[in-house]
Write an enzyme that holds these catalytic residues in place. Structure first.
Site, PDB file in Angstrom:
ATOM      1  N   ASN A 158     -35.538  16.203   0.399  1.00 48.07           N
ATOM      2  CA  ASN A 158     -36.755  16.417   1.185  1.00 48.07           C
ATOM      3  C   ASN A 158     -37.637  15.174   1.299  1.00 48.07           C
ATOM      4  O   ASN A 158     -38.701  15.216   1.891  1.00 48.07           O
ATOM      5  CB  ASN A 158     -37.562  17.591   0.626  1.00 48.07           C
ATOM      6  CG  ASN A 158     -38.024  17.369  -0.795  1.00 48.07           C
ATOM      7  OD1 ASN A 158     -37.538  16.481  -1.474  1.00 48.07           O
ATOM      8  ND2 ASN A 158     -38.951  18.186  -1.254  1.00 48.07           N
ATOM      9  N   CYS A 159     -37.190  14.044   0.767  1.00 49.23           N
ATOM     10  CA  CYS A 159     -37.932  12.782   0.859  1.00 49.23           C
ATOM     11  C   CYS A 159     -37.784  12.217   2.278  1.00 49.23           C
ATOM     12  O   CYS A 159     -36.668  12.094   2.796  1.00 49.23           O
ATOM     13  CB  CYS A 159     -37.381  11.795  -0.162  1.00 49.23           C
ATOM     14  SG  CYS A 159     -37.973  10.109   0.034  1.00 49.23           S
ATOM     15  N   ASN A 160     -38.892  11.867   2.906  1.00 48.58           N
ATOM     16  CA  ASN A 160     -38.847  11.354   4.283  1.00 48.58           C
ATOM     17  C   ASN A 160     -38.030  10.070   4.405  1.00 48.58           C
ATOM     18  O   ASN A 160     -37.314   9.879   5.385  1.00 48.58           O
ATOM     19  CB  ASN A 160     -40.257  11.131   4.820  1.00 48.58           C
ATOM     20  CG  ASN A 160     -40.956  12.441   5.120  1.00 48.58           C
ATOM     21  OD1 ASN A 160     -40.316  13.448   5.380  1.00 48.58           O
ATOM     22  ND2 ASN A 160     -42.274  12.439   5.066  1.00 48.58           N
TER      23      ASN A 160
END
Length: 115
Positions: free
Chosen positions: A8-10
């Site tokens: 979920n890290c951009n």
């Protein structure tokens, strides 16, 4: 090729999208779920330097106590924190043929190293 990070890290999302757009489909290692070994972190610190592997700009680092933050002075102390607080690892880390070659996402660096 293996890409290490958190799904979920951009920044990880950008890197994975770029890789997919190039027709590359590396294995993904979610170090939140799968963990990371001290040995692997030490390898990365040797390649990039512990100051780069430890993400001091992220919320995980900022939530650590001042005592914990001040205890990080070298590779060994950084690895101790990172094993227990994997979200403080700068991400993604890309390995090619078992060797770390990229950390973070910089399209120009990815172009140079992976094409």
């Amino acid at each position: 090729m293996i890409i290490y990070g958190i799904p979920n890290c951009n920044t990880v999302k950008k890197a994975r999208t770029w890789l997919a757009d190039q027709g590359l489909s590396p294995l993904f290692h979610d170090f939140k779920k799968q963990g990371i070994t001290a040995e692997k972190l030490e390898e990365w610190c040797t390649v990039f330097g512990w100051e780069k592997v430890l993400n001091k700009k992220g919320t995980t680092w900022k939530k650590l106590s001042p005592e914990q933050q001040n205890s990080v002075v070298d590779t060994d102390s950084a690895v101790q924190i990172l094993v227990n607080h994997t979200s403080a690892i700068k991400r993604p880390v890309v390995e090619l043929d078992g060797k770390a070659v990229l950390i973070g996402f910089d399209e120009a660096a990815y172009e140079t190293i992976l094409k």
